[in-house]
Design an enzyme around this catalytic site. Structure first.
Site, mmCIF file in Angstrom:
data_model
loop_
_atom_site.group_PDB
_atom_site.id
_atom_site.type_symbol
_atom_site.label_atom_id
_atom_site.label_comp_id
_atom_site.label_asym_id
_atom_site.label_seq_id
_atom_site.Cartn_x
_atom_site.Cartn_y
_atom_site.Cartn_z
ATOM 1 N N TYR A 50 0.821 -1.211 0.000
ATOM 2 C CA TYR A 50 0.000 0.000 0.000
ATOM 3 C C TYR A 50 0.858 1.265 0.000
ATOM 4 O O TYR A 50 0.368 2.345 -0.330
ATOM 5 C CB TYR A 50 -0.915 0.061 1.229
ATOM 6 C CG TYR A 50 -1.969 -1.011 1.328
ATOM 7 C CD1 TYR A 50 -2.201 -1.913 0.299
ATOM 8 C CD2 TYR A 50 -2.748 -1.133 2.476
ATOM 9 C CE1 TYR A 50 -3.172 -2.896 0.412
ATOM 10 C CE2 TYR A 50 -3.717 -2.101 2.594
ATOM 11 C CZ TYR A 50 -3.922 -2.990 1.560
ATOM 12 O OH TYR A 50 -4.873 -3.964 1.696
ATOM 13 N N LEU A 190 -17.820 -3.216 0.810
ATOM 14 C CA LEU A 190 -18.912 -2.313 0.448
ATOM 15 C C LEU A 190 -19.073 -2.066 -1.042
ATOM 16 O O LEU A 190 -20.060 -1.456 -1.460
ATOM 17 C CB LEU A 190 -18.740 -0.970 1.171
ATOM 18 C CG LEU A 190 -18.821 -1.047 2.692
ATOM 19 C CD1 LEU A 190 -18.560 0.320 3.316
ATOM 20 C CD2 LEU A 190 -20.174 -1.589 3.133
ATOM 21 N N SER A 232 -13.004 4.270 4.560
ATOM 22 C CA SER A 232 -13.536 5.573 4.159
ATOM 23 C C SER A 232 -12.651 6.624 4.806
ATOM 24 O O SER A 232 -12.206 6.461 5.941
ATOM 25 C CB SER A 232 -14.988 5.765 4.607
ATOM 26 O OG SER A 232 -15.418 7.083 4.275
ATOM 27 N N ARG A 237 -18.675 8.672 7.765
ATOM 28 C CA ARG A 237 -18.801 7.296 7.276
ATOM 29 C C ARG A 237 -17.963 6.342 8.104
ATOM 30 O O ARG A 237 -18.360 5.195 8.328
ATOM 31 C CB ARG A 237 -18.393 7.234 5.807
ATOM 32 C CG ARG A 237 -19.419 7.831 4.854
ATOM 33 C CD ARG A 237 -18.946 7.742 3.426
ATOM 34 N NE ARG A 237 -19.932 8.254 2.481
ATOM 35 C CZ ARG A 237 -19.690 8.460 1.201
ATOM 36 N NH1 ARG A 237 -18.474 8.213 0.707
ATOM 37 N NH2 ARG A 237 -20.641 8.929 0.409
ATOM 38 N N ASN A 241 -19.571 3.091 9.762
ATOM 39 C CA ASN A 241 -19.096 1.768 9.361
ATOM 40 C C ASN A 241 -18.669 0.894 10.541
ATOM 41 O O ASN A 241 -18.498 -0.318 10.390
ATOM 42 C CB ASN A 241 -17.920 1.901 8.389
ATOM 43 C CG ASN A 241 -18.348 2.408 7.027
ATOM 44 O OD1 ASN A 241 -19.527 2.436 6.698
ATOM 45 N ND2 ASN A 241 -17.372 2.825 6.225
#
Length: 275
Positions: A50, A190, A232, A237, A241
């Site tokens: 990442y 999601l 997110s 959010r 979540n």
């Protein structure tokens, strides 16, 4: 906000809902993780591939939270698989994170054509015994890949991070992995770019319960016995979540999500190569 935990086969407890950090990097990643920690998340999921382990580590330090309260996951990239290189890869991840150990270390993809994932797992077992890894796990492993690492080491992976979502329910795979004693953690749960959150059945359940469609999907996964790492960068959010434990889906709600049309996964672990 208190997020429940599940006890892993390592004896350590892992939050049922965690915060996924891909694809954020740099200060944006640090700020997003800080917001997630402020909202109550204690599991932060990153990976060498990442490119944000340094940013995650900065957030851990800036948060001021005790290390023992946090559960940090990172992953071994494909190009680092194998004896010797696995140790070096973990040490590099720890340096970027600024940590003495990771709570969970995963092999990111099995890469069966490369044929080094069992060697990597065996070296991870050594690193576990040395205290650099608290819990051993895998990512995107099919049952045959799990069987191979267990045959090599005798250690059942505590976690298998899989792509599971309404359009990729993968009920048979999830049942097989969980049946062997491994906790399934859903990545990309999601499908934010597929329109699944606009599904009529999901929206109807959300409206009736006074929650968001995303919360319905995540609760559907939790009620199936999975753990989740949604992403997110929006603080509102983020909070929603993780706010999954004050409501419950009915059997009809569960069936509505189960009824979403199934799509094949694009990244099949039997053939996918990612380095």
């Amino acid at each position: 906000m208190q997020i429940p935990t599940v006890t892993l086969n390592s004896g350590h407890r892992m939050p049922v809902a965690g915060y996924g950090t891909w694809p954020l990097q740099g200060r944006a990643a640090t700020d997003a993780v800080l917001a997630a920690l402020a909202a109550g998340y204690r599991l932060v999921d990153t990976a060498a591939s990442y490119g944000n382990e340094d940013a995650v580590g900065a957030a851990v330090r800036e948060s001021g939270l005790p290390r023992a309260e946090l559960f940090v996951t990172t992953k071994l990239r494909g190009s680092d698989q194998g004896r010797g290189s696995t140790r070096a890869a973990l040490e590099a991840s720890l340096e970027r994170l600024g940590l003495d150990y990771v709570d969970l270390y995963l092999i990111h993809w099995p890469l069966p054509a490369v044929g080094r994932y069992t060697d990597s797992y065996a070296e991870m077992a050594d690193l576990h015994r040395e205290g650099l890894i608290r819990t051993l796990g895998v990512s995107n492993f099919l049952p045959e890949h799990i069987a191979a690492v267990v045959a090599e080491t005798g250690i059942v992976p505590a976690v298998d991070q899989l792509q599971v979502s309404p359009s990729h329910a993968r009920a048979g795979l999830v049942a097989a992995v969980r049946g062997g004693g491994t906790v399934v953690q859903a990545w990309s749960p999601l499908e934010r770019n597929t329109g699944v959150l606009g599904n009529a059945g999901i929206v109807a359940a959300a409206d009736r319960l006074g929650v968001t469609p995303a919360q319905v999907v995540l609760r559907w996964l939790v009620q199936r016995g999975l753990t989740v790492v949604p992403h997110s960068s929006d603080p509102g959010r983020q909070r929603a979540n993780a706010d999954l434990f004050g409501f419950e889906l009915t059997g009809e709600d569960m069936t509505a999500v189960d009824s979403v049309a199934q799509l094949p996964v694009k990244q099949d672990p039997a053939t996918w190569e990612e380095f």
